[in-house]
Structure formats: structure tokens, C-alpha cells
Motif scaffolding. Structure first.
Motif, short mmCIF file in Angstrom:
data_model
loop_
_atom_site.label_atom_id
_atom_site.label_comp_id
_atom_site.label_asym_id
_atom_site.label_seq_id
_atom_site.Cartn_x
_atom_site.Cartn_y
_atom_site.Cartn_z
N SER A 176 0.79 -1.23 0.00
CA SER A 176 0.00 0.00 0.00
C SER A 176 0.83 1.29 0.00
O SER A 176 0.27 2.36 -0.16
CB SER A 176 -0.91 0.01 1.23
N LYS A 220 -11.32 -2.59 -6.35
CA LYS A 220 -12.06 -1.44 -6.89
C LYS A 220 -13.45 -1.83 -7.38
O LYS A 220 -14.33 -0.99 -7.50
CB LYS A 220 -11.26 -0.78 -8.02
N ARG A 232 -15.27 -2.62 -3.59
CA ARG A 232 -14.94 -1.80 -2.43
C ARG A 232 -16.10 -0.89 -2.01
O ARG A 232 -16.21 -0.51 -0.84
CB ARG A 232 -13.69 -0.97 -2.76
N SER A 279 -7.94 2.51 6.90
CA SER A 279 -8.71 3.75 6.84
C SER A 279 -8.46 4.61 8.07
O SER A 279 -8.30 5.83 7.96
CB SER A 279 -10.21 3.43 6.72
N VAL A 290 -4.90 6.17 7.86
CA VAL A 290 -4.83 7.28 6.91
C VAL A 290 -5.56 8.50 7.45
O VAL A 290 -5.09 9.63 7.34
CB VAL A 290 -5.43 6.84 5.54
N ARG A 319 -6.47 12.41 5.70
CA ARG A 319 -7.13 12.41 4.39
C ARG A 319 -7.92 11.12 4.23
O ARG A 319 -7.87 10.23 5.07
CB ARG A 319 -6.09 12.54 3.26
N GLU A 320 -8.67 11.05 3.10
CA GLU A 320 -9.42 9.84 2.78
C GLU A 320 -8.47 8.81 2.17
O GLU A 320 -7.50 9.16 1.48
CB GLU A 320 -10.53 10.16 1.77
N ILE A 321 -8.77 7.54 2.39
CA ILE A 321 -7.94 6.49 1.81
C ILE A 321 -8.27 6.33 0.33
O ILE A 321 -9.41 6.57 -0.10
CB ILE A 321 -8.15 5.16 2.57
N LYS A 322 -7.28 5.94 -0.47
CA LYS A 322 -7.45 5.75 -1.91
C LYS A 322 -7.73 4.29 -2.23
O LYS A 322 -7.32 3.39 -1.50
CB LYS A 322 -6.19 6.21 -2.66
N ASP A 323 -8.40 4.07 -3.36
CA ASP A 323 -8.73 2.69 -3.77
C ASP A 323 -7.49 1.83 -3.94
O ASP A 323 -7.47 0.67 -3.54
CB ASP A 323 -9.52 2.71 -5.08
N GLU A 324 -6.43 2.41 -4.55
CA GLU A 324 -5.22 1.61 -4.79
C GLU A 324 -4.50 1.26 -3.48
O GLU A 324 -3.81 0.24 -3.39
CB GLU A 324 -4.26 2.32 -5.74
N GLU A 325 -4.68 2.09 -2.45
CA GLU A 325 -4.09 1.79 -1.14
C GLU A 325 -4.82 0.63 -0.48
O GLU A 325 -4.19 -0.25 0.12
CB GLU A 325 -4.11 3.04 -0.26
#
Length: 444
Positions: free
Chosen positions: A83, A130, A133, A264, A267, A273-279
């Protein structure tokens, strides 16, 4: 170029170099926070499988090595596996109940086979995160993180009292836990600058020294296994049983929800911040495939450690290079038995003095995530009902609330708060109307 210079203030940045000698204490602090918890599940599962003490010792050494490797992959990904986040990996408590049952009924090699297949299952699921999720909405993730905090409160309290030792709750254990906790609080109040973030490490050191004088540390075991020993690959040949694999794969789904919640929370509290899909995808892929690798060393699954999420929430130390020094120490501990034995000699009550506040921080992080998701009627209903069912039904499990369900369902859910909250919150999120609040406003 200035942001690339090696400086202590970079401990609060995800990337950037920190002077090595300054980074190592923060890295070791992360390892000490999870060290005993990383080893305890193996001891329980291996004992259920009837393994002798020398084989359990070998598995403990392998577990330290695997946890270090898995943490490095999270920090510095291989392809899409990892991640790039400061996540510390370790052997998961989530699987203890189901794997102990498998070990007792089918033998330890069947445990390894189920962990191997389940790890590949979760890792592959993670790569395609993705596409699914969205069912893990912000309020679902917030509910799961809150449940993780609740579930860990008893872990912290048990550690404070001495863990599963015969003298649990003794005056010595309570004194050790209190001394460690007070040291952490005092250091947090009076230390200046970046040194303030070493409160947990200082508490552990002071607690360890006090424990030595109280006769709670057996220093003779440190050199008992020699000076160097390579991890053993495939100490057991995996056996595959469909019932065991199915049971373990269900728990992998629960573990995936915990990982999403942990990641989540980390992060949100550490990086704001908000977590990203790739993370999320990389974190889950690392969870799964690292668990498959762990099985090749005879160990249970590895996953993100909530203890370290709590530590990051407390200290805001998120630097990957810094956490990497801790992972390197873990790998060294897996190669050098004296290092591992030294860390393993840390009394449980000393660890409890530090972790009891960290676990409370995870709970409040979940509350912050609920607030961030919004206090509309739909979110309040999902969080309130899923937590009420999860905490209430698992707390009442001893009065036979789950007895009508098959043994497999009981082993997965009856004592697992996080699993029940995960399922309940997802069902509620899918069933409740999206325009619930709008309809309520129109009616009024």
C-alpha cells in the motif's frame, strides 16, 4: 531539494529520510508495541495442534522473520502488492479460534493448507478491490474500526493484568502495568519536540527494568537457542481439507474488513485524508499473499496490526523509512534467536501499560470516522444497530445465543465482535434506502 534532506521532522511525513540513529528508536517502538501479540496466536494454535515446545519455538522465530518481510512489502510494494503506507504486519489474532479448531480436529498441516489457499484467495480479492470496495462505505468502515477498538479493550486490560499467566491480576502485575502507564503519560506531558513521540518506548524500557528487579524477567532464556539460526521453509507439508479451507476463507473476509478499517483509520488519523482505492487494494493484496508466504514458513496468516494504528494515532509518526527500520529489526530478530528471545521476555503487564491507552485511541478514531461520515439518520442507524448487535450478541455468547447455528458459524461469529459488526453493517448498508433522510424530512 530541501524536503529530501535527512531530518528528524520527516518522521511526520510519509516520505523523506530521517537520520538512521534517530529513526531506529521510533521503528523499535513500533515493533515492541506488537511483539508479544505477534507471537501469542502461534503459541495458542500450535498448542491446540499438539506441537512440542521446540517446534513452537521454531515457528515463533519464523513468525518474526515473516512479519518483517510482510511489513517491508507494505511499505515498499512489489508490483500492486503493498500500500506504500506505514502499516506494520504481524500474525493475526482474528484466526485464532477457527485455526485452533482446525488444528485440534485435523492436525497442524491442515492449518497450513487452509492458510495457503485462503491467503491466495484474499490476495486475489484485494487486487480487484475497486470492483467491490463500494460495499465498504465510510460508515461501514467507521463501524468496523469502532468495533476493533471495543474488541481490543479487553486485550489491553488482560495484558495489563499479566496476560494468560497463572498470576493474572497479581499485585506485581498491576504495579508493573501502572508504572509503565504512568511513565508513558509523564513522558508525553513533559518531553519536548519529537522526543514526546517516544513515550511508548520509554514506558516499555522503564517497565522492563522494573520487571527485572521484581524478578519477572528470565534473562537465562536469551542465549538458550544459540546466536544465529536461519528460518525453516516448509517445516510442515500442507494438507488440504475443504471444510477447513471454507471456514478459514470466511475469516479471511473478516480479516479483510479489519484491514480496510485499520488502514482507513491510519490514513484518517496519521495522514488526515481519505484512503485511496489503490491503497486499499495494495494493502489487502499484501495481507493475502504475505499470509500465503507465511504458511510456507509454517505460520498462521499475517495482517495489519491495530496496535500500531493506535500508536500512529498517538504519535503521528508515519514515515515509511522510520517504520522500515523497525521491520529490519524484526527480520534480524528472526535470524538471531537472542534478539527474539530478548523481546519475547518482555512481561505482558508492561506491554499492557502501554497498549491500554493505544487501544482506546483506536476506539476514538472510529468515533471520529463516524462523525466524518455524517450523523444523518441512515448512518446513525447503521452504526448503532451493527455495534449493538456485534457487541451485544458476542458478549451474550456464553449464555448460548448462538447454539442454534452450525458449529462453523459459531466458531466464526460467536466471540468475534468485528466479524458480526462487519456483516451487520454491510447488510444494513445494502438494505436501508439511500434516501432515508430525505423521506424523513418530507414527512416532517
Amino acid at each position: 531539494m530541501s524536503d529530501k534532506k535527512s531530518k528528524v521532522s520527516n518522521i511526520y511525513q510519509l516520505d523523506g529520510r530521517v537520520p538512521l540513529l534517530k529513526a531506529i528508536p521510533f521503528g523499535i517502538q513500533h515493533i515492541l508495541a506488537m511483539f508479544v501479540a505477534n507471537l501469542t496466536p502461534i503459541t495458542i494454535i500450535a498448542a491446540a495442534g499438539g506441537l512440542p515446545q521446540n517446534e513452537i519455538a521454531m515457528l515463533l522465530q519464523n513468525a518474526m522473520f515473516v512479519a518483517g518481510i510482510a511489513t517491508l512489502i507494505q511499505l515498499y510494494p512489489l508490483w500492486k502488492v503493498g500500500s506504500k503506507l506505514p502499516i506494520v504486519m504481524g500474525v493475526s489474532f482474528t484466526f485464532v479460534t477457527v485455526l485452533s479448531t482446525v488444528a485440534a480436529n485435523y492436525g497442524y498441516p491442515t492449518v497450513i493448507g487452509a492458510v495457503l489457499v485462503g491467503g491466495i484467495f484474499e490476495g486475489t480479492l484485494g487486487l480487484f478491490a475497486k470492483y467491490w470496495r463500494k460495499i465498504i462505505s465510510p460508515i461501514v468502515a467507521a463501524s468496523v474500526v469502532t468495533a476493533i477498538g471495543f474488541s481490543l479493550l479487553t486485550v489491553g486490560a488482560r495484558s495489563f493484568g499479566g496476560g494468560y499467566a497463572e498470576d493474572f491480576g497479581s499485585l506485581k502485575n498491576l504495579i508493573l502495568g501502572t508504572v509503565t502507564l504512568v511513565t508513558c503519560l509523564a513522558w508525553n506531558c513533559f518531553a519536548k519536540g519529537y522526543l514526546k513521540q517516544l513515550a511508548v518506548l520509554v514506558g516499555l524500557i522503564v517497565g522492563y527494568i522494573v520487571a527485572i528487579f521484581m524478578g519477572k524477567v528470565d534473562l537465562s532464556v536469551i542465549l538458550a537457542d544459540g546466536f544465529i539460526s536461519l528460518p525453516k521453509i516448509l517445516p510442515y507439508i500442507p494438507k488440504f481439507n475443504l471444510s477447513a479451507i471454507f471456514s478459514v476463507c470466511i475469516i479471511y473476509l473478516v480479516s479483510a474488513a479489519e484491514t480496510i478499517g485499520d488502514t482507513s483509520a491510519m490514513v484518517a488519523t496519521g495522514l488526515n485524508r481519505e484512503i485511496k482505492d489503490e491503497e486499499i487494494s495494495g494493502s489487502l493484496a499484501c495481507d493475502g499473499y504475505s499470509s500465503a508466504i507465511s504458511s510456507l514458513f509454517g505460520c498462521p496468516p499475517v495482517t495489519s496490526f491495530s496496535q500500531n494504528v493506535g500508536l500512529i494515532a498517538m504519535t503521528k509518526v508515519v514515515n515509511r523509512f522510520t517504520i522500515m527500520t523497525g521491520a529490519a529489526c524484526m527480520i534480524i530478530a528472526g535470524l538471531l534467536p537472542p534478539v527474539g528471545n530478548f523481546f519475547a521476555s518482555l512481561p505482558e503487564s508492561v506491554l499492557g501499560g502501554c497498549t491500554i491507552m493505544m487501544f482506546g485511541t483506536i476506539l476514538t478514531s472510529g468515533m471520529q470516522m463516524v462523525a466524518k461520515a455524517g450523523f444523518n439518520q441512515r448512518n446513525i442507524t447503521i452504526a448503532a444497530l451493527s455495534l449493538a448487535i456485534g457487541i451485544g450478541f458476542t458478549t451474550a455468547s456464553e449464555i448460548g445465543l448462538w447454539h442454534i447455528f452450525p458449529k462453523m458459524i459459531q466458531s466464526v461469529f460467536s466471540a468475534n465482535v468485528v466479524a458480526v459488526v462487519f456483516v451487520a453493517s454491510i447488510i444494513l448498508n445494502m438494505v436501508l434506502p439511500k434516501n432515508m433522510d430525505i423521506e424523513k424530512t418530507n414527512e416532517s
